[in-house]
Design a protein around this motif. Structure first.
Motif, PDB file in Angstrom:
ATOM      1  N   CYS A  41       0.798  -1.224   0.000  1.00 10.54           N
ATOM      2  CA  CYS A  41       0.000   0.000   0.000  1.00 10.54           C
ATOM      3  C   CYS A  41       0.830   1.274   0.000  1.00 10.54           C
ATOM      4  CB  CYS A  41      -0.940   0.007   1.202  1.00 10.54           C
ATOM      5  SG  CYS A  41      -0.119  -0.369   2.750  1.00 10.54           S
TER       6      CYS A  41
ATOM      7  N   ASN B 157      -3.525  -5.842   9.416  1.00 14.31           N
ATOM      8  CA  ASN B 157      -4.376  -5.271  10.452  1.00 14.31           C
ATOM      9  C   ASN B 157      -3.898  -3.906  10.931  1.00 14.31           C
ATOM     10  OD1 ASN B 157      -6.095  -7.700  10.752  1.00 14.31           O
ATOM     11  ND2 ASN B 157      -4.213  -8.639  11.515  1.00 14.31           N
TER      12      ASN B 157
ATOM     13  N   ARG C 253      -4.900  -6.273   2.070  1.00 14.64           N
ATOM     14  CA  ARG C 253      -5.704  -5.107   2.442  1.00 14.64           C
ATOM     15  C   ARG C 253      -6.784  -4.775   1.425  1.00 14.64           C
ATOM     16  NH1 ARG C 253      -3.970  -1.963   6.504  1.00 14.64           N
ATOM     17  NH2 ARG C 253      -5.100  -0.176   5.660  1.00 14.64           N
ATOM     18  N   SER C 254      -6.758  -5.426   0.280  1.00 10.67           N
ATOM     19  CA  SER C 254      -7.716  -5.064  -0.763  1.00 10.67           C
ATOM     20  C   SER C 254      -8.061  -6.280  -1.613  1.00 10.67           C
ATOM     21  CB  SER C 254      -7.123  -3.964  -1.664  1.00 10.67           C
ATOM     22  OG  SER C 254      -7.933  -3.734  -2.797  1.00 10.67           O
TER      23      SER C 254
ATOM     24  N   GLU D 120      -3.854  -0.083  10.826  1.00 11.80           N
ATOM     25  CA  GLU D 120      -4.751   0.973  10.359  1.00 11.80           C
ATOM     26  C   GLU D 120      -4.072   2.338  10.320  1.00 11.80           C
ATOM     27  OE1 GLU D 120      -7.560   0.403   9.028  1.00 11.80           O
ATOM     28  OE2 GLU D 120      -7.551  -1.732   9.497  1.00 11.80           O
TER      29      GLU D 120
ATOM     30  N   LYS E 214      -5.099 -13.855   5.471  1.00  6.42           N
ATOM     31  CA  LYS E 214      -5.283 -12.884   6.552  1.00  6.42           C
ATOM     32  C   LYS E 214      -5.350 -13.585   7.905  1.00  6.42           C
ATOM     33  CE  LYS E 214      -7.522  -9.117   4.009  1.00  6.42           C
ATOM     34  NZ  LYS E 214      -8.690  -8.215   3.952  1.00  6.42           N
TER      35      LYS E 214
ATOM     36  N   THR F 229       0.831  -5.357   7.295  1.00  8.24           N
ATOM     37  CA  THR F 229      -0.162  -4.392   6.821  1.00  8.24           C
ATOM     38  C   THR F 229      -1.593  -4.901   6.979  1.00  8.24           C
ATOM     39  OG1 THR F 229      -0.239  -5.205   4.521  1.00  8.24           O
ATOM     40  CG2 THR F 229       1.502  -3.623   5.085  1.00  8.24           C
TER      41      THR F 229
ATOM     42  N   ASN G 186      -0.932  -6.154  -2.756  1.00 10.56           N
ATOM     43  CA  ASN G 186      -1.700  -5.578  -1.647  1.00 10.56           C
ATOM     44  C   ASN G 186      -2.937  -6.414  -1.322  1.00 10.56           C
ATOM     45  OD1 ASN G 186      -1.997  -3.590   0.344  1.00 10.56           O
ATOM     46  ND2 ASN G 186      -3.390  -2.372  -0.924  1.00 10.56           N
TER      47      ASN G 186
END
Length: 384
Positions: free
Chosen positions: A52, A337, A147-148, A339, A244, A335, A144
Motif C-alpha cells: 500500500c 491489520n 488489504r484489498s 490501520e 489474513k 499491513t 496488496n
C-alpha cells in the motif's frame, strides 16, 4: 517531490551510489521509471511495489525514494528476467548477479529485489556466482491482497545506463557495492511474533507445503487451533481469508531450540495441506521437516509498534557509528491489520531521524552467515 527530497539530502553530491524507489502496487511503475530516468539518468536505481505504499518521517506515501551517497567506490547493477521459457529462476538470478559484479573481483554487499514465489532458488543462483557468505540484503516485491480485494500484481523496477530502464513483474535485480574504507553500514534481521498458542509435530512436509501435523491433514489441525484460540468477537478471525488468518496466527517451525522459522500460509492444497509463502525449513539445515515442532503463534496488531521500534533501537545500539539513516523492510503481513500508518511513522522517527520503510512479500538477509529467505521478518540496514 520524492526526488526533490533526495536532492535536499545530497549535501551537494551530484551522483548517488544507489537509489531505491518503492511505490504502492497500484502506482504506474512504467510512468515512475520514465520520470526517474529524466531526473536521475546518471544514477543506478532499483526497487518495486510495496503493497500500500512506503513510510517515511512524513507518514505513508504512494511513492518513496531514498539514495545512498558516498558509500561505495564501485557499484554495479544486474538485471535478468524470466521472459524466455528456457530461463529458470536460478539461472536468471545468477545472470543478474554476474552482470552486477562483472567489474569487481568481490563485492562487499549485494542488494537484491525479485518476484515472489521462488526466492530460495534465486538465492541459490546468486550463490552460484558469489561467495555463499556474501552479505545479501533485499526482498521480494509485494502486492496488496492482504488489504484489498483488488490487490494488483507485484512488480520490480530498475534503471541504469547499462541495464536500461523498466518496470516489470518478473525481473531479478542485483546491485553490488564495493564499500569505501570509511563506509558505515550495519544490517540485521529480527522477528515479530507473539506467544505460542498450540504446538504439534510435522509428520509430513515437502518444499513449501506442510501436508500433515500430528498425522492429520494440516488444514484440519490449523482450523482446530484457530477455533480454540481465545480471540474477541471483534477480531472475527475465523471468517477471514486464509492469508489474513495466517497474518494474525502464523505457524512457526522449530528449526532448533534457539530459532523459530515463521511461516505465512498461502493456500490449502487439494489434499488439505498448507502451502506457505516460503520453504518450510532452510535448505541448508539438513534433513526434512518431519519430526520438527510446529507452533501456532498469536501476532496481535498491538504488538507491532513496540516490536519494530524495539528492534530498530537494538540494531542502532549495536552499530559502532552514529546512525544517520535506516532502510527498513517489513513483511507485508504487518499491513493486514495495521490501520494507522502515520502513527507507525511517528514511532519510527522517534527511534531514528531518517527512516525509509517499505513492505515486501519475502525478506532476504543473513542468518548464521548464510543468505536466507523468510516471512514475518524485520529487515534493517543502517547507514552512518
Amino acid at each position: 517531490e520524492a526526488w526533490d527530497g533526495v536532492l535536499q539530502n545530497s549535501l551537494g553530491r551530484d551522483k548517488p551510489d544507489l537509489v531505491f524507489c518503492f511505490c504502492a502496487v497500484d502506482v504506474d511503475g512504467g510512468a515512475v521509471i520514465q520520470r526517474l530516468q529524466l531526473l536521475a539518468g546518471n544514477a543506478m536505481v532499483m526497487g518495486g511495489s510495496s503493497a500500500c505504499g512506503v513510510i517515511s518521517k512524513n507518514g505513508l506515501d504512494s511513492v518513496g525514494i531514498v539514495a545512498l551517497f558516498g558509500l561505495a567506490y564501485r557499484t554495479g547493477l544486474g538485471v535478468a528476467g524470466l521472459a524466455e521459457e528456457a530461463v529458470s529462476v536460478q539461472m536468471a538470478a545468477a545472470r543478474a548477479a554476474r552482470m552486477a559484479t562483472r567489474e569487481m573481483s568481490e563485492a562487499d554487499l549485494l542488494f537484491t529485489f525479485m518476484p515472489p514465489g521462488s526466492e530460495e532458488l534465486a538465492l541459490s543462483g546468486i550463490g552460484d556466482v558469489c561467495s555463499n557468505e556474501m552479505p545479501i540484503w533485499g526482498g521480494s516485491t509485494a502486492d496488496n491482497v492482504l488489504r484489498s480485494d483488488q490487490g494488483g500484481q507485484s512488480w520490480q523496477l530498475h534503471g541504469s545506463k547499462e541495464t536500461g530502464w523498466a518496470a516489470t513483474p518478473d525481473n531479478f535485480t542485483v546491485a553490488a557495492l564495493c564499500l569505501n574504507v570509511d563506509a558505515n553500514v550495519h544490517w540485521c534481521m529480527a522477528k515479530c511474533y507473539g506467544p505460542k498458542k498450540f504446538t504439534g509435530t510435522v509428520t509430513r512436509a515437502s518444499g513449501r507445503i506442510i501436508h500433515e501435523i500430528d498425522k492429520s491433514p494440516a488444514e484440519e489441525v490449523y482450523k482446530e487451533w484457530i477455533h480454540a484460540s481465545d480471540v474477541s468477537e471483534e477480531d472475527d478471525v475465523q471468517n477471514l481469508p486464509l492469508a489474513k488468518q495466517s497474518a494474525r496466527f502464523p505457524l512457526a517451525i522449530e528449526e532448533d531450540v534457539a530459532a523459530l522459522r515463521m511461516l505465512h500460509v498461502r493456500s490449502v492444497t487439494p489434499s488439505k495441506g498448507l502451502e506457505c509463502f516460503s520453504n518450510i525449513i532452510c535448505d541448508d539445515i539438513g534433513g526434512g521437516a518431519e519430526g520438527l515442532k510446529v507452533h501456532l503463534l498469536d501476532c496481535k496488531p498491538s504488538d507491532l509498534f513496540g516490536t519494530v521500534a524495539g528492534s530498530l533501537r537494538k540494531a542502532m545500539s549495536l552499530a559502532n557509528f552514529e546512525v544517520k539513516g535506516c532502510l527498513l523492510e517489513l513483511c507485508v503481513v504487518f499491513t493486514a491489520n495495521l490501520e494507522d500508518f502515520n502513527a507507525l511513522a511517528r514511532v519510527l522517527s522517534e527511534s531514528c531521524p531518517n527512516v525509509f520503510c517499505f513492505f515486501s512479500r519475502g525478506q532476504q538477509g543473513m542468518i548464521r552467515r548464510q543468505a536466507r529467505n523468510y516471512n514475518f521478518m524485520i529487515n534493517i540496514s543502517l547507514f552512518g
